[in-house]
Motif scaffolding. Sequence first.
Motif, PDB file in Angstrom:
ATOM      1  N   ARG A 122      35.513  41.341  40.179  1.00  0.00           N
ATOM      2  CA  ARG A 122      36.774  41.135  39.454  1.00  0.00           C
ATOM      3  C   ARG A 122      37.532  42.445  39.222  1.00  0.00           C
ATOM      4  O   ARG A 122      38.758  42.433  39.157  1.00  0.00           O
ATOM      5  CB  ARG A 122      36.487  40.509  38.082  1.00  0.00           C
ATOM      6  N   ALA A 137      36.075  41.532  32.423  1.00  0.00           N
ATOM      7  CA  ALA A 137      35.798  41.109  33.801  1.00  0.00           C
ATOM      8  C   ALA A 137      34.497  40.330  33.861  1.00  0.00           C
ATOM      9  O   ALA A 137      34.046  39.941  34.932  1.00  0.00           O
ATOM     10  CB  ALA A 137      35.719  42.331  34.704  1.00  0.00           C
ATOM     11  N   ARG A 138      33.848  40.154  32.715  1.00  0.00           N
ATOM     12  CA  ARG A 138      32.548  39.486  32.700  1.00  0.00           C
ATOM     13  C   ARG A 138      32.646  37.961  32.771  1.00  0.00           C
ATOM     14  O   ARG A 138      31.691  37.283  33.099  1.00  0.00           O
ATOM     15  CB  ARG A 138      31.768  39.880  31.438  1.00  0.00           C
ATOM     16  N   GLY A 139      33.800  37.448  32.395  1.00  0.00           N
ATOM     17  CA  GLY A 139      33.986  36.006  32.480  1.00  0.00           C
ATOM     18  C   GLY A 139      33.295  35.232  31.388  1.00  0.00           C
ATOM     19  O   GLY A 139      33.076  34.042  31.506  1.00  0.00           O
ATOM     20  N   TYR A 140      32.894  35.899  30.297  1.00  0.00           N
ATOM     21  CA  TYR A 140      32.334  35.134  29.185  1.00  0.00           C
ATOM     22  C   TYR A 140      33.173  35.342  27.940  1.00  0.00           C
ATOM     23  O   TYR A 140      33.886  36.326  27.808  1.00  0.00           O
ATOM     24  CB  TYR A 140      30.874  35.489  28.923  1.00  0.00           C
ATOM     25  N   LYS A 156      40.000  39.375  33.592  1.00  0.00           N
ATOM     26  CA  LYS A 156      40.395  40.084  34.814  1.00  0.00           C
ATOM     27  C   LYS A 156      39.978  39.241  36.004  1.00  0.00           C
ATOM     28  O   LYS A 156      38.880  38.677  35.962  1.00  0.00           O
ATOM     29  CB  LYS A 156      39.685  41.437  34.880  1.00  0.00           C
ATOM     30  N   PRO A 157      40.743  39.137  37.078  1.00  0.00           N
ATOM     31  CA  PRO A 157      42.065  39.718  37.274  1.00  0.00           C
ATOM     32  C   PRO A 157      43.144  38.988  36.465  1.00  0.00           C
ATOM     33  O   PRO A 157      43.046  37.788  36.257  1.00  0.00           O
ATOM     34  CB  PRO A 157      42.297  39.535  38.781  1.00  0.00           C
ATOM     35  N   PHE A 158      44.140  39.744  36.019  1.00  0.00           N
ATOM     36  CA  PHE A 158      45.190  39.163  35.190  1.00  0.00           C
ATOM     37  C   PHE A 158      46.552  39.515  35.783  1.00  0.00           C
ATOM     38  O   PHE A 158      46.670  40.430  36.605  1.00  0.00           O
ATOM     39  CB  PHE A 158      45.089  39.695  33.752  1.00  0.00           C
ATOM     40  N   ALA A 172      41.265  42.852  40.130  1.00  0.00           N
ATOM     41  CA  ALA A 172      42.251  42.956  39.041  1.00  0.00           C
ATOM     42  C   ALA A 172      43.316  43.984  39.403  1.00  0.00           C
ATOM     43  O   ALA A 172      44.516  43.749  39.209  1.00  0.00           O
ATOM     44  CB  ALA A 172      41.551  43.350  37.743  1.00  0.00           C
ATOM     45  N   HIS A 211      34.094  46.241  28.639  1.00  0.00           N
ATOM     46  CA  HIS A 211      32.993  47.052  29.157  1.00  0.00           C
ATOM     47  C   HIS A 211      33.474  48.477  29.367  1.00  0.00           C
ATOM     48  O   HIS A 211      34.153  48.768  30.339  1.00  0.00           O
ATOM     49  CB  HIS A 211      32.515  46.440  30.486  1.00  0.00           C
TER      50      HIS A 211
END
Lengths: 128, 471
Positions: free
Chosen positions: B257, A83-86, A104-106, B261, A56
């Motif tokens: 997130r 960070a969208r999780g998809y 993310k988070p990583f 992060a 993004h």
Amino acid sequence: MNGKTILVADDESHILNVVSLKLRNAGFRVLTAADGQEALEIALQERPDLLITDYHMPLLSGLELCQRLRQECSAIPAIMLTARGYNLEPEDTARSGILKMVSKPFSPRQLLATVQEVLGETAVVAAG
Amino acid sequence: MPRPRTFYTLSLIALGCGAACAAAGAGGFDSPALRWGGDALLLGGGLGAAATIVLVRRGLGQLADAARKPGALVLAGRTVSPDTGFQFLTHATDALLESAERSVADARLQAKELEIQLKVATAERQHAEAILYSISDAVLVTDPFDELVLANESAARTFEFDLAKSGRSPVDQVLRDPKMIALIREMRQSHSRSGRRIVEHEVHGEAGSRTFKVTLSSISDGDVPGGVVAVLHDVTREREVSEMKNDFVSMVSHELRTPLASIRAYVEMLIDGEADDVKTQREFYEVIQNEANRLGRLIDNILNISRIESGLVRINKQPQSLSVIVKDAMEVIAPQARQKQIRISEELTPVFYQTLADRDMLYQAVLNLLSNAVKYTPVGGAITVEILVDEPQKKVLTRISDTGVGIPPKDLPFVFDKFYRSEANSRMAPGTGLGLSLVKHIVESVHQGRMFVESHVGKGSCFGFELVLCE
């Protein structure tokens, strides 16, 4: 210094800085971009060995960036941060040269391990 | 003059027709037939009585003729004495009159019964129609010939046809929706025994597209193909809410997130000793602290919006001076403005102009607007805060104008949406995309005011709100 160049693109400056530092400390040459358009210009000019990009981003999303790079030159191997999780469609990722998705988070430690794995793998594929 | 037997025949036909019409009318739920049946029964009864009178008159005439003539009387092919003849005629006349009276009484009774049946049937029909018209779902009923036999106002609105002119018209002439027509035809042709099919269908009207859950029911009678009942339930809003929920969850996930992060990455770098000098370590701690604060603000904003939306927040409205609230917020924002050499000027009203407001909430709203103005105004810019009182209209207007980057026209309608951030502006400053949504909630939901925005790219923006002035 292992001589490999990695372009990191993220509009979140904190993420950009921390990833850059981790990679520099591991001996990579690091280039940075704060949006997709800037990343495209740097990538076309510098032809990095690997691209780490956020999904993004303003002006050009991470996926659009990879697709444009595919059109303009041969695809640069890429790791996509999101960070969208998809997950993206496997066809989209394969066509655009995206080898790994990292949520993310990583952990910077794990991201570095993924970078080393991807660069090792691509080197083998290129040699084969 | 017609012969008496003809009267009897006519009366019997009339009685028969009447009974048949009445039966058909009662069975077929058709009120005109029922009325004709009743009329015919009365007509039949009347004709029967008239015929009886004519016959009796004729018999008495014959008897009088015989009495005037000398000799025997021939009656019914037999020679009888005048006395016997009289007795015979008297009995016959009595029996005839009795029978005629019974026929008339029966006819009257049947007519009465039919009248009651008619009233019951009419009441039932009106009842059924009232139910049909009162439901908000669109209802279409077709017969085996695909003619529209029944529809309600909701159906007329949905498919944009004239309800008064639609009766008994072929469905493809009434509806201009090929898919809906096809669905009705398919349902009729399927002779479905289970009798039900549920599909989703989008109707495109002048006011836009709407999504419906269509329940199609077959009303076939045994093997005889019958009509179709289609009930359309509007699920447009449900779909929109569902999509909004998904988008909201996805956006919240993204927004939570992102700072998380940073926190996780910087903590790990510190643990791994990758920040070797004290200055870098301090920078890392500051990043962690700022991102933790960002996460906290984000959660607060989400909770505040959620509480206001669900009506759970405790609102304490007292007469408040907007000038005082604005002054307080300006003091808090002043250090940030000074850092960017932004000049803030004010045109406030005397403190006796007051509005009924929750002080903390309104302060939060003004602070959010001022904070945005500072964020999106370049170094050396200017911000103007005005409070204007319209005494005749009992309104007070607060305007916060800046010389910032402005908002592109395409983004302007969405700036108050949750998590919406103008792409151009998201590069200029970090934000959660919840601040303006919260301001709008505070102004409009909590204080029944009106929020507005004007903006020109490259020149600046003006955000403001209008509230009711206290008496």
